[in-house]
Write an enzyme that holds these catalytic residues in place. Structure first.
Site, PDB file in Angstrom:
ATOM      1  N   VAL A 130     -33.553 -45.876  28.543  1.00  0.00           N
ATOM      2  CA  VAL A 130     -32.082 -45.784  28.461  1.00  0.00           C
ATOM      3  C   VAL A 130     -31.524 -47.079  27.867  1.00  0.00           C
ATOM      4  O   VAL A 130     -30.680 -47.056  26.964  1.00  0.00           O
ATOM      5  CB  VAL A 130     -31.466 -45.499  29.854  1.00  0.00           C
ATOM      6  CG1 VAL A 130     -29.944 -45.680  29.827  1.00  0.00           C
ATOM      7  CG2 VAL A 130     -31.818 -44.080  30.310  1.00  0.00           C
ATOM      8  N   GLN A 133     -32.040 -47.371  24.118  1.00  0.00           N
ATOM      9  CA  GLN A 133     -31.165 -46.501  23.331  1.00  0.00           C
ATOM     10  C   GLN A 133     -29.711 -46.970  23.393  1.00  0.00           C
ATOM     11  O   GLN A 133     -28.969 -46.845  22.431  1.00  0.00           O
ATOM     12  CB  GLN A 133     -31.290 -45.051  23.838  1.00  0.00           C
ATOM     13  CG  GLN A 133     -30.794 -44.010  22.868  1.00  0.00           C
ATOM     14  CD  GLN A 133     -31.475 -44.098  21.508  1.00  0.00           C
ATOM     15  OE1 GLN A 133     -32.645 -44.475  21.413  1.00  0.00           O
ATOM     16  NE2 GLN A 133     -30.762 -43.777  20.452  1.00  0.00           N
ATOM     17  N   GLU A 134     -29.319 -47.523  24.528  1.00  0.00           N
ATOM     18  CA  GLU A 134     -27.924 -47.948  24.697  1.00  0.00           C
ATOM     19  C   GLU A 134     -27.587 -49.201  23.887  1.00  0.00           C
ATOM     20  O   GLU A 134     -26.532 -49.270  23.275  1.00  0.00           O
ATOM     21  CB  GLU A 134     -27.632 -48.224  26.183  1.00  0.00           C
ATOM     22  CG  GLU A 134     -27.559 -46.975  27.054  1.00  0.00           C
ATOM     23  CD  GLU A 134     -26.365 -46.093  26.727  1.00  0.00           C
ATOM     24  OE1 GLU A 134     -25.420 -46.557  26.052  1.00  0.00           O
ATOM     25  OE2 GLU A 134     -26.382 -44.919  27.137  1.00  0.00           O
ATOM     26  N   SER A 135     -28.473 -50.212  23.923  1.00  0.00           N
ATOM     27  CA  SER A 135     -28.066 -51.514  23.377  1.00  0.00           C
ATOM     28  C   SER A 135     -29.120 -52.212  22.528  1.00  0.00           C
ATOM     29  O   SER A 135     -28.851 -53.293  22.005  1.00  0.00           O
ATOM     30  CB  SER A 135     -27.719 -52.455  24.532  1.00  0.00           C
ATOM     31  OG  SER A 135     -28.898 -52.735  25.291  1.00  0.00           O
ATOM     32  N   TYR A 239     -29.298 -38.437  21.505  1.00  0.00           N
ATOM     33  CA  TYR A 239     -29.489 -39.445  22.557  1.00  0.00           C
ATOM     34  C   TYR A 239     -30.520 -38.958  23.575  1.00  0.00           C
ATOM     35  O   TYR A 239     -31.460 -39.683  23.927  1.00  0.00           O
ATOM     36  CB  TYR A 239     -28.146 -39.706  23.244  1.00  0.00           C
ATOM     37  CG  TYR A 239     -28.203 -40.639  24.433  1.00  0.00           C
ATOM     38  CD1 TYR A 239     -28.089 -42.013  24.261  1.00  0.00           C
ATOM     39  CD2 TYR A 239     -28.363 -40.148  25.726  1.00  0.00           C
ATOM     40  CE1 TYR A 239     -28.142 -42.872  25.357  1.00  0.00           C
ATOM     41  CE2 TYR A 239     -28.418 -41.002  26.826  1.00  0.00           C
ATOM     42  CZ  TYR A 239     -28.304 -42.359  26.630  1.00  0.00           C
ATOM     43  OH  TYR A 239     -28.356 -43.207  27.708  1.00  0.00           O
TER      44      TYR A 239
END
Length: 268
Positions: A130, A133-135, A239
């Site tokens: 996660v 993928q987020e940052s 995502y």
């Protein structure tokens, strides 16, 4: 976050060629050896300048790109390193060195991630997937919508998770705080959506209300494959697939043996 890993969804992608030794390639390339030496002795600014110059003229030389990806990975510049490793992954003939996967899927903040994941009953591999993928592991990341930090928490969500009045938005940029809130939020969503990873990830990305809207269709409620294809936000669909793939690869890199036969189902 991120775009186009295009690594395929099957375990066969994880063929790797053991401990790759490319000293033969480095032997004739003085500036690459110099960059490596600068990294080894901790002169990171100089190493960065040298790597930037080399990158400008690397072209499509897969070995040059591989070494540059390693340099930027060691410099902690994951967005650049991941971008270079993606190109290497697409161009490489035959099994990839394991280092390509380790650059594509960095294990940053592993101590904090492992602690928070265990505290909230989640696999560390999932939290890393996660975060990636987020940052792309950029602690100061901020999205157009205003989500902040490694786990891209919205101030409203942070406030709710904190449950106190003296919540300061800037704390979301602090790595430990972001990992704590993000893991807590993910665990809460998994609980709310009956342990369904696809539903929880969709809610993490698009919001719980939107996910509940998609679940109004009986077919979506009972068929996760159908749900994934029926989600009408391309970003959310993409995502979920990327995080699932990351979860699979991080589990392999961390040696977490999981049963992925039913990868759309519950968190094992």
């Amino acid at each position: 976050g991120g775009d186009g890993d295009s690594m395929g969804a099957k375990p066969v992608i994880l063929e790797e060629s053991g401990g790759a030794d490319f000293s033969w390639w480095l032997a004739g390339r003085r500036q690459y050896r110099q960059t490596l030496r600068l990294l080894d002795i901790g002169l990171l600014d100089d190493a960065r300048k040298m790597a930037d110059r080399l990158r400008d003229r690397a072209g499509d030389d897969v070995m040059a790109l591989y070494h540059l990806a390693l340099f930027y990975h060691r410099l902690g510049l994951d967005p650049i390193a991941i971008g270079l490793a993606r190109r290497v992954n697409l161009m490489w003939m035959g099994p990839r060195p394991k280092a390509v996967y380790e650059i594509l899927y960095p294990k940053r903040y592993l101590h904090s991630v492992t602690k928070e994941a265990r505290d909230h009953g989640l696999p560390p591999a999932l939290v890393l997937a996660v975060m990636r993928q987020e940052s792309h592991f950029v602690a100061r990341a901020r999205s157009r919508a205003g989500a902040r930090g490694l786990m891209q928490i919205m101030p409203k969500t942070g406030h709710r998770l904190m449950g106190t009045r003296n919540f300061k938005v800037d704390t979301l940029y602090h790595p430990q705080t972001s990992i704590h809130y993000g893991t807590k939020f993910l665990a809460r969503l998994l609980d709310e959506f009956g342990g369904s990873l696809i539903q929880a990830l969709g809610a993490y990305n698009a919001g719980p209300q939107r996910m509940k809207g998609w679940l109004r269709s009986p077919r979506c409620r009972h068929d996760e494959d159908f749900l994934l294809e029926d989600i009408n936000l391309l970003e959310t669909r993409d995502y979920i697939k990327k995080v699932m793939e990351g979860y699979f690869i991080y589990s392999w890199l961390l040696g977490e043996n999981r049963n992925f036969d039913n990868i759309g189902g519950k968190v094992p």
